[in-house]
Design an enzyme around this catalytic site. Structure first.
Site, PDB file in Angstrom:
ATOM      1  N   SER A  83      -4.158   9.094  -8.904  1.00 14.17           N
ATOM      2  CA  SER A  83      -2.593   8.574  -9.577  1.00 14.17           C
ATOM      3  C   SER A  83      -2.289   9.397 -10.468  1.00 14.17           C
ATOM      4  O   SER A  83      -2.279  10.666 -10.406  1.00 14.17           O
ATOM      5  CB  SER A  83      -2.711   7.039  -9.757  1.00 14.17           C
ATOM      6  OG  SER A  83      -1.416   6.394 -10.018  1.00 14.17           O
TER       7      SER A  83
ATOM      8  N   ASP B 209      -1.179   3.144   1.179  1.00 17.40           N
ATOM      9  CA  ASP B 209      -0.650   3.194  -0.225  1.00 17.40           C
ATOM     10  C   ASP B 209       0.889   3.721  -0.264  1.00 17.40           C
ATOM     11  O   ASP B 209       1.282   4.643   0.490  1.00 17.40           O
ATOM     12  CB  ASP B 209      -1.336   4.461  -0.916  1.00 17.40           C
ATOM     13  CG  ASP B 209      -0.697   4.764  -2.243  1.00 17.40           C
ATOM     14  OD1 ASP B 209       0.012   4.261  -2.650  1.00 17.40           O
ATOM     15  OD2 ASP B 209      -1.412   5.600  -2.890  1.00 17.40           O
TER      16      ASP B 209
ATOM     17  N   HIS C  98      -2.488   1.187  -2.957  1.00 13.80           N
ATOM     18  CA  HIS C  98      -2.570   2.435  -4.062  1.00 13.80           C
ATOM     19  C   HIS C  98      -3.950   2.089  -4.900  1.00 13.80           C
ATOM     20  O   HIS C  98      -4.697   2.938  -4.951  1.00 13.80           O
ATOM     21  CB  HIS C  98      -1.614   2.439  -5.077  1.00 13.80           C
ATOM     22  CG  HIS C  98      -1.618   3.481  -5.962  1.00 13.80           C
ATOM     23  ND1 HIS C  98      -1.473   4.856  -5.669  1.00 13.80           N
ATOM     24  CD2 HIS C  98      -1.530   3.338  -7.489  1.00 13.80           C
ATOM     25  CE1 HIS C  98      -1.564   5.493  -6.682  1.00 13.80           C
ATOM     26  NE2 HIS C  98      -1.602   4.690  -7.887  1.00 13.80           N
TER      27      HIS C  98
END
Lengths: 367, 367
Positions: free
Chosen positions: B146, B311, B344
């Protein structure tokens, strides 16, 4: 030019929550003329922030265009030269129908958060009484988008003989966990705003504007598609330079804050809370072990369902669930999946394919 | 068992915003041993709510497991028997490195909201000085998920000669309008909390817990996939009956409120604000007219990119953009798109395919 009307109902209404509303008002508008046989009436159901003011303008304010004016009017897809169209503000609303801002006869003060949590079923029951009041035995059609579509669907279940066609647009037979999650964050924003005062903010001369603003910002993200946000805003900056502060850097921030501020300036927070619960609770298959086909077996209406490809709040898959359940019951079902970049909000826009489908469907309705 | 360490830096750091940080501390942890040639060092970069505490436990608290302990350790995909692994709390953080809770030498009081808005570029610059401090001339690899993946990518641009491999996981080369929109709603929740006090809440003995709680609830919705929420929670109710109030009806509400409350109890709101801005601002292609291939031309590292099918915060498409730009530059690029229902958050979980890919990649790195 239109003017809202008010109907008062004295017969107590037992709500799904168990409470009884002893009496209530519904504010509504009509467009076109009811024919002698009473066979050309169409009910338009509103969604989260809508109202009875579906079409036309108010005489004293040329900007006061109805929220579905692009669809409803003379020569429009829902043609008021053929149909008698009714818009109604739902119970619990903040546009004049009995709701949290009304006086609670038991206390002489505004209901506030003591107004019962009403549901789609309650709204449809109240709309049934409005139909009686207007002398409408059977609707030619009931139409709605999003939460409005849920009401159209519910009409076919609660009053199967009183509705010939249901137009269920950008809707779903129930919310997903993610849908509920977004609603609960919005509610928590309102409920935890210090100006909420347990829902009795009217008496304090304030409104929970911070919470309502956040609720609307969150909602707006889910109404637009990722694609459309990219097209309309992308990473476009306001000003040449990044600010390195929490002022607006990107246009999308400015847009959302503006939408939130505007909404917080006129919408009632208690109505917002109630309406999101009505969304969460709607689940006609719930009493049938999740079997939507079984739940819809008693519907008699013909259906048009419409979904939009980039709608991620109520994706096409959610409409297809209803189509399959209706086909399983050998109902008369039409379904259109419209290519649109505008996400959930598409149902409010005048996309030509969408309007052509809805217009053709109404053209085919015999009155 | 590990213990955090602290490095003090006296050389002023010029930040991207133009401010100069005269001196600062970075808190870090290390796992494994740096080899004699100094060729086996791996930097782990944290995301929004992470810290330097990547792996292992603290002696006094057996529950204090590092946030990526399933990936980092002896015999794990990032094997600390082979590699010397470094975790660092970024500037502006709330786990001990210099940030809003630190004392501003100019005033003798906590920085609060006056702490400069630091960026991914600033973090990497500071991490470069930590590398100097540790005697690491070149990282065998920099890895992050991320926002951590953005730092790994930035390393290849800011210090092309000091990084041999970049592992960029569940990341993106820049945020979309929708990503920024979610971040701004979260920020507005914090900024408009009356307990925020313009960012100087420390002096008032309060924290903007309502805002931080909402921010985390919004974030959590975007970390999970719609599918996984449906699997884990669906419409499962807490209790037999609907409450017709704003208490918890559905398990998803309970989960989100719990996550929000927990987070608001330990995380610093100013750090949250800064970190979301660092996300919004990251856009290495911005100086190249949006041409990512041009922006990445100076990278020399080999790359592993990993994305997860469900995601929707940083979808696989976002990783593919980076893959295409790197392939265009004839870089050594591996890419894995992992089937996962966990959205995610997958990058933090020990999915066997995912860990096999990362483990094999590290196995192939010569030290």
């Amino acid at each position: 030019m239109v003017a809202p009307q008010r109907a008062h109902f004295d017969a107590p209404l037992r709500l799904r929550c168990g409470s009884i509303l002893p009496a209530y008002d519904l504010v509504y508008e009509t467009y076109g003329e009811l024919n002698a046989a009473g066979t050309n009436a169409v009910l338009v159901c509103h969604a989260l922030s809508g109202s009875h003011h579906v079409a036309g303008v108010y005489g004293d304010d040329p900007r006061s265009v109805g929220w579905w004016d692009n669809l409803v009017g003379p020569g429009k897809p829902l043609d008021t030269r053929k149909f008698f169209v009714v818009g109604v503000n739902n119970l619990g609303g903040c546009y004049g129908s009995t709701g949290p801002m009304s006086v609670n006869p038991a206390t002489g003060r505004p209901w506030g958060a003591d107004f019962p949590v009403v549901t789609v079923e309650d709204w449809v029951a109240a709309q049934g009484r409005l139909a009686d009041h207007l002398g409408i035995q059977q609707w030619a059609a009931v139409i709605g988008g999003s939460l409005g579509g849920m009401q159209a669907l519910q009409w076919t279940l609660e009053f199967p003989e009183r509705i010939r066609h249901a137009l269920v647009i950008a809707s779903a037979p129930k919310l997903t966990a993610q849908n509920i999650a977004f609603n609960d964050v919005a509610r928590q924003a309102i409920l935890t705003d210090p100006d909420f005062h347990g829902g009795h903010y009217y008496e304090h001369g304030v409104v929970p504007a911070r919470g309502l603003r956040l609720a609307r910002m969150i909602g707006h993200i889910t109404y637009l598609s990722d694609d459309q946000m990219a097209e309309k805003f992308g990473r476009r900056q306001r000003g040449d330079k990044l600010k390195f502060s929490y002022d607006v850097d990107f246009e999308i921030e400015s847009y959302l804050r503006y939408q939130g501020d505007k909404f917080a300036g006129f919408f009632d927070a208690n109505t917002y809370l109630i309406t999101t619960k009505a969304l969460d609770y709607f689940d006609p298959a719930g009493d049938y072990g999740g079997d939507l086909a079984a739940a819809l077996a008693r519907a008699r209406a013909a259906f048009l369902l419409v979904s939009f490809t980039t709608d991620w709040r109520f994706a096409p898959e959610r409409s297809r669930e209803m189509v399959f359940a209706l086909v399983h019951n050998r109902r008369d079902v039409s379904y259109a999946e419209i290519e649109s970049s505008a996400g959930h909000d598409s149902f409010l826009l005048d996309d030509p394919h969408y309007h052509a489908v809805v217009g053709a469907y109404f053209d085919g309705i015999k009155v």
